[in-house]
Write a protein that holds these residues in place. Structure first.
Motif, mmCIF file in Angstrom:
data_model
loop_
_atom_site.group_PDB
_atom_site.id
_atom_site.type_symbol
_atom_site.label_atom_id
_atom_site.label_comp_id
_atom_site.label_asym_id
_atom_site.label_seq_id
_atom_site.Cartn_x
_atom_site.Cartn_y
_atom_site.Cartn_z
ATOM 1 N N GLN A 168 0.806 -1.220 0.000
ATOM 2 C CA GLN A 168 0.000 0.000 0.000
ATOM 3 C C GLN A 168 0.841 1.273 0.000
ATOM 4 O O GLN A 168 0.325 2.362 -0.206
ATOM 5 C CB GLN A 168 -0.927 0.012 1.224
ATOM 6 C CG GLN A 168 -1.839 -1.197 1.329
ATOM 7 C CD GLN A 168 -2.719 -1.370 0.100
ATOM 8 O OE1 GLN A 168 -3.286 -0.423 -0.407
ATOM 9 N NE2 GLN A 168 -2.803 -2.597 -0.388
ATOM 10 N N SER A 169 2.143 1.164 0.228
ATOM 11 C CA SER A 169 2.977 2.365 0.351
ATOM 12 C C SER A 169 3.379 2.909 -1.015
ATOM 13 O O SER A 169 3.571 2.165 -1.970
ATOM 14 C CB SER A 169 4.209 2.082 1.205
ATOM 15 O OG SER A 169 5.026 1.131 0.570
ATOM 16 N N ASP A 170 3.514 4.226 -1.072
ATOM 17 C CA ASP A 170 3.893 4.938 -2.289
ATOM 18 C C ASP A 170 5.424 5.056 -2.344
ATOM 19 O O ASP A 170 6.048 5.554 -1.410
ATOM 20 C CB ASP A 170 3.246 6.325 -2.275
ATOM 21 C CG ASP A 170 3.576 7.162 -3.483
ATOM 22 O OD1 ASP A 170 3.965 6.598 -4.524
ATOM 23 O OD2 ASP A 170 3.449 8.393 -3.391
ATOM 24 N N ALA A 171 6.030 4.623 -3.445
ATOM 25 C CA ALA A 171 7.492 4.640 -3.576
ATOM 26 C C ALA A 171 8.068 6.038 -3.425
ATOM 27 O O ALA A 171 9.170 6.207 -2.894
ATOM 28 C CB ALA A 171 7.900 4.044 -4.915
ATOM 29 N N ALA A 172 7.336 7.055 -3.847
ATOM 30 C CA ALA A 172 7.857 8.436 -3.802
ATOM 31 C C ALA A 172 8.202 8.864 -2.378
ATOM 32 O O ALA A 172 9.103 9.676 -2.170
ATOM 33 C CB ALA A 172 6.845 9.402 -4.412
ATOM 34 N N ARG A 173 7.517 8.315 -1.418
ATOM 35 C CA ARG A 173 7.774 8.658 -0.011
ATOM 36 C C ARG A 173 9.196 8.279 0.415
ATOM 37 O O ARG A 173 9.781 8.907 1.293
ATOM 38 C CB ARG A 173 6.745 7.944 0.866
ATOM 39 C CG ARG A 173 7.005 8.051 2.325
ATOM 40 C CD ARG A 173 5.945 7.336 3.140
ATOM 41 N NE ARG A 173 6.521 7.002 4.415
ATOM 42 C CZ ARG A 173 6.268 5.911 5.081
ATOM 43 N NH1 ARG A 173 5.425 5.026 4.635
ATOM 44 N NH2 ARG A 173 6.856 5.687 6.235
ATOM 45 N N PHE A 174 9.765 7.279 -0.222
ATOM 46 C CA PHE A 174 11.051 6.739 0.214
ATOM 47 C C PHE A 174 12.230 7.215 -0.614
ATOM 48 O O PHE A 174 13.359 7.175 -0.140
ATOM 49 C CB PHE A 174 11.004 5.207 0.174
ATOM 50 C CG PHE A 174 9.928 4.643 1.038
ATOM 51 C CD1 PHE A 174 10.123 4.493 2.393
ATOM 52 C CD2 PHE A 174 8.692 4.303 0.501
ATOM 53 C CE1 PHE A 174 9.122 3.991 3.200
ATOM 54 C CE2 PHE A 174 7.690 3.804 1.293
ATOM 55 C CZ PHE A 174 7.895 3.648 2.652
ATOM 56 N N THR A 175 11.999 7.630 -1.846
ATOM 57 C CA THR A 175 13.106 7.954 -2.750
ATOM 58 C C THR A 175 13.579 9.385 -2.542
ATOM 59 O O THR A 175 13.561 10.209 -3.453
ATOM 60 C CB THR A 175 12.714 7.693 -4.215
ATOM 61 O OG1 THR A 175 11.497 8.374 -4.499
ATOM 62 C CG2 THR A 175 12.547 6.215 -4.480
ATOM 63 N N GLN A 176 14.020 9.652 -1.328
ATOM 64 C CA GLN A 176 14.527 10.954 -0.931
ATOM 65 C C GLN A 176 15.775 10.764 -0.075
ATOM 66 O O GLN A 176 15.902 9.762 0.616
ATOM 67 C CB GLN A 176 13.486 11.699 -0.105
ATOM 68 C CG GLN A 176 12.159 11.885 -0.806
ATOM 69 C CD GLN A 176 11.123 12.458 0.124
ATOM 70 O OE1 GLN A 176 11.438 13.259 0.993
ATOM 71 N NE2 GLN A 176 9.886 12.052 -0.047
ATOM 72 N N PRO A 177 16.675 11.750 -0.094
ATOM 73 C CA PRO A 177 17.876 11.628 0.738
ATOM 74 C C PRO A 177 17.555 11.854 2.209
ATOM 75 O O PRO A 177 16.508 12.407 2.558
ATOM 76 C CB PRO A 177 18.782 12.734 0.201
ATOM 77 C CG PRO A 177 17.858 13.742 -0.369
ATOM 78 C CD PRO A 177 16.674 12.966 -0.902
#
Length: 188
Positions: A168-177
């Motif tokens: 259910q999680s959105d990948a954009a939430r994680f692809t950050q420094p």
């Protein structure tokens, strides 16, 4: 990765989730993992609930034959069945040597103080030449990594490892420094 299989299993179970071994407990030695070597990855169980720990190759051959060991993460969607977590306790970046006569690049070890382990967001793909393999996702560099490289791997706290694997999680939430001061660095 400086932790043996039993320690890794203990770390995963400490998150409060079940972990299975569909291919048996991976037999890996604590070591620096290099491109094209096998390493343990954590992913959502292919059957049933919970997570599974399997051993896979780091990188698959790209169209030109060069290994795909890093994959740009931002602006993309990743299906839940593609997502994996690579367990780590440090990672390296390489820079041009300070000594112009040196043949090898300078190697820098990054660690996350206060985290005995962390995850690196990755994806798994099937390749006809090498079988199932994984690659590390990258994002723009955070302030701790920027002096050493123009990209950085996507790092996950132990709790975020489970969230990354949640369908259910959105990948954009994680692809950050990570924010400044999260990582320490030393010449290795």
């Amino acid at each position: 990765m400086e932790k043996a299989p039993d320690a890794v299993i203990g770390l995963i179970r400490a998150l409060g989730t079940a972990v299975g071994f569909p291919e048996g407990v991976p037999n890996f030695q604590p070591r620096d993992v290099r491109i094209s070597e096998r390493a343990p990855i954590l992913r959502a169980a292919r059957e049933g609930e919970g997570l599974e720990l399997v051993d896979r190759r780091w990188s698959w051959p790209g169209p030109t034959g060069k290994p795909v060991f890093n994959f740009r993460g931002e602006g993309r969607r990743f299906a839940p069945e593609e997502r994996c977590v690579i367990i780590a306790d440090g990672f390296y970046e390489f820079t041009s040597p300070e000594d112009p006569k040196a043949k090898k690049k300078d190697r820098w070890l990054f660690e996350w103080p206060g985290q005995p382990w962390f995850g690196i967001a990755g994806i798994v793909r099937e390749d006809a030449r090498v079988g199932e393999a994984f690659t590390l996702l990258t994002c723009p560099p955070g302030p701790d990594v920027a002096p050493y490289h123009n990209r950085q791997i996507v790092l996950l706290s132990p709790a975020d490892c489970l969230a990354w694997l949640d369908p259910q999680s959105d990948a954009a939430r994680f692809t950050q420094p990570l924010s400044e001061g999260t990582l320490t660095v030393k010449r290795a």
